[in-house]
Design an enzyme around this catalytic site. Structure first.
Site, PDB file in Angstrom:
ATOM      1  N   GLY A 103       5.540  34.186  13.361  1.00 28.84           N
ATOM      2  CA  GLY A 103       4.985  34.727  14.195  1.00 28.84           C
ATOM      3  C   GLY A 103       6.146  36.109  14.604  1.00 28.84           C
ATOM      4  O   GLY A 103       6.442  36.686  15.859  1.00 28.84           O
ATOM      5  N   LEU A 104       6.927  36.405  13.848  1.00 32.93           N
ATOM      6  CA  LEU A 104       7.971  37.378  13.568  1.00 32.93           C
ATOM      7  C   LEU A 104       7.304  38.971  12.818  1.00 32.93           C
ATOM      8  O   LEU A 104       8.062  39.746  13.048  1.00 32.93           O
ATOM      9  CB  LEU A 104       9.181  36.910  13.027  1.00 32.93           C
ATOM     10  CG  LEU A 104       9.841  35.922  14.543  1.00 32.93           C
ATOM     11  CD1 LEU A 104      11.308  35.405  13.504  1.00 32.93           C
ATOM     12  CD2 LEU A 104      10.026  36.139  15.530  1.00 32.93           C
ATOM     13  N   GLY A 105       6.413  38.906  12.691  1.00 36.59           N
ATOM     14  CA  GLY A 105       5.442  39.929  11.797  1.00 36.59           C
ATOM     15  C   GLY A 105       6.127  40.236  10.609  1.00 36.59           C
ATOM     16  O   GLY A 105       6.144  41.384  10.194  1.00 36.59           O
ATOM     17  N   SER A 106       6.246  39.120   9.820  1.00 40.30           N
ATOM     18  CA  SER A 106       6.393  39.411   8.325  1.00 40.30           C
ATOM     19  C   SER A 106       5.619  39.936   7.557  1.00 40.30           C
ATOM     20  O   SER A 106       6.028  40.865   6.944  1.00 40.30           O
ATOM     21  CB  SER A 106       6.614  38.091   8.054  1.00 40.30           C
ATOM     22  OG  SER A 106       5.541  37.128   7.879  1.00 40.30           O
ATOM     23  N   ALA A 109       5.371  43.759   8.833  1.00 35.98           N
ATOM     24  CA  ALA A 109       6.760  44.675   8.149  1.00 35.98           C
ATOM     25  C   ALA A 109       6.532  45.196   7.167  1.00 35.98           C
ATOM     26  O   ALA A 109       7.005  45.994   6.609  1.00 35.98           O
ATOM     27  CB  ALA A 109       8.099  44.160   8.743  1.00 35.98           C
ATOM     28  N   ASP A 150       1.064  44.014  16.833  1.00 36.20           N
ATOM     29  CA  ASP A 150       2.792  43.863  16.010  1.00 36.20           C
ATOM     30  C   ASP A 150       2.559  45.802  14.952  1.00 36.20           C
ATOM     31  O   ASP A 150       3.463  45.722  14.677  1.00 36.20           O
ATOM     32  CB  ASP A 150       2.266  42.500  14.565  1.00 36.20           C
ATOM     33  CG  ASP A 150       2.021  40.864  15.335  1.00 36.20           C
ATOM     34  OD1 ASP A 150       2.201  41.483  16.056  1.00 36.20           O
ATOM     35  OD2 ASP A 150       1.768  40.452  14.782  1.00 36.20           O
TER      36      ASP A 150
HETATM   37  O1  PMV Z   1       1.340  37.719  13.688  1.00 35.99           O
HETATM   38  P1  PMV Z   1       2.086  36.380  15.325  1.00 35.99           P
HETATM   39  O2  PMV Z   1       1.752  35.221  15.252  1.00 35.99           O
HETATM   40  O3  PMV Z   1       3.240  37.594  16.106  1.00 35.99           O
HETATM   41  O4  PMV Z   1       0.435  36.418  16.955  1.00 35.99           O
HETATM   42  C1  PMV Z   1       0.321  37.784  17.572  1.00 35.99           C
HETATM   43  C2  PMV Z   1      -0.099  37.717  18.294  1.00 35.99           C
HETATM   44  C3  PMV Z   1      -1.353  37.622  18.644  1.00 35.99           C
HETATM   45  O5  PMV Z   1      -1.739  37.601  20.138  1.00 35.99           O
HETATM   46  C4  PMV Z   1      -1.491  35.621  19.197  1.00 35.99           C
HETATM   47  C5  PMV Z   1      -3.111  38.120  17.982  1.00 35.99           C
HETATM   48  C6  PMV Z   1      -2.980  39.532  17.790  1.00 35.99           C
HETATM   49  O6  PMV Z   1      -3.390  39.892  16.907  1.00 35.99           O
HETATM   50  O7  PMV Z   1      -2.599  40.158  19.081  1.00 35.99           O
END
Ligand code: PMV
Length: 311
Positions: A103-106, A109, A150
């Site tokens: 969930g940190l945008g790997s 990025a 993201d």
């Molecule tokens: O990529 P992640 O794990 O940071 O999740 C993205 C955030 C969500 O809201 C769950 C999905 C999205 O597309 O915004």
């Protein structure tokens, strides 16, 4: 030609994940401490594009890469957008310190560093909005229905207030925020969490729209607190957002343990960040109290922690 180096930061969602997929606002910040990096090294004529993915221990030619290969897709999309019909002769060395599937945008990025660097290497640097749009195309391959938050926060490398389909709104942060991020150690693919919630929403849209509305109100209030520099109020809103995420079954025992530990150690607020079910949690702490929260998170099982300041 000289070597071109491009980087892109990781990111954390402060509030509003998941509801943002359904049109509600969300707030995200870039994490400058972790980044993806792409180096473009000129090669002998006729080599074409050679991809060297350092962290994956892979080395392969663009011409032989599968259609769904994310790194190759980012390169192909950039070449097509810039109307390069023949491959440039270049070795693309890719590495990243952003942990994967947390969930940190790997992935975002990495795509951002590749597209930004290649465009620059070919003499056509992209403004952030154009860069963000291209990265979004790659996001769709990985995630299906991404909100676009993201690619926006990472391409612009600034705190953002984001609403799907709308132009970026920059956030003026009224007082510096100290965040402690703790990794539950559980990998959680975004696609699975988002897809599962979508099925439940389809089965009972009214109920889920109600939850998303509540999140939307919280994020609006958080924006005002953030701009006014009211850090304790922001912390409380994170707590409220977490309650709803928990109701949506997006937390996990590991995340709950870390969130509780951070709050007991004095955090103003704590919640999961990103897709949930695993991955990272994020705690907002008073200046000078980060070390205590880091220690509490470690004791509660965090496999990694990161302290960052958003100014
Ligand atoms: O990529 P992640 O794990 O940071 O999740 C993205 C955030 C969500 O809201 C769950 C999905 C999205 O597309 O915004």
């Amino acid at each position: 030609m000289t070597i071109t180096i491009a980087t892109a930061p990781g990111k954390a969602i402060l509030l509003g994940e998941h509801a943002v997929v359904y049109g509600r606002p969300a707030i995200a910040v870039p994490l400058a401490e972790i980044e993806a990096r792409a180096e473009f090294i000129p090669a002998a004529a006729g080599q074409g594009v050679l991809i060297q993915a350092e962290d994956l221990g892979r080395r392969y030619r663009l011409s032989g890469a599968a259609e769904d290969d994310g790194l190759a897709a980012a390169i192909r999309l950039t070449l097509a957008t810039l109307e390069f019909r023949t491959e440039p002769d270049v070795t693309v060395r890719i590495s990243s310190t952003v942990p994967m599937a947390r969930g940190l945008g790997s992935g975002t990025a990495v795509s951002t560093a590749i597209i930004r660097g290649l465009a620059e290497h070919l003499g056509h640097p992209l403004p952030p909005a154009a860069l963000s749009n291209l990265v979004y195309e790659i996001e769709k391959i990985h995630h299906g229905t991404p909100s676009g938050i993201d690619n926006t926060v990472i391409a612009f490398a600034q705190p953002v207030y984001f609403v799907r389909g709308q132009p970026l709104q920059r956030l003026a942060v009224g007082a510096p925020l100290t965040l402690v991020i703790g990794d539950s150690g559980v990998a959680s693919p975004t696609r699975a969490a988002v897809g599962d919630l979508r099925r439940r929403w389809q089965a009972d849209p009214e109920r889920y729209e109600g939850y998303f509305d509540e999140v939307g109100v919280i994020v609006e209030q958080a924006r005002r607190a953030l701009e006014a520099g009211n850090v304790p109020a922001l912390g409380q809103l994170m707590v409220e957002n977490q309650e709803i995420l928990k109701t949506l079954d997006l937390s996990s025992p590991e995340l709950d343990r870390l969130i509780e530990a951070a709050r007991r150690a004095g955090a103003l607020g704590a919640k999961l960040s990103g897709a949930g079910r695993g991955g990272n949690m994020i705690a907002l702490v008073r200046d000078g109290e980060a070390a205590a929260v880091v220690e509490a998170l470690r004791e509660a099982g965090a496999v990694n922690t990161l302290v960052t300041t958003v100014a």
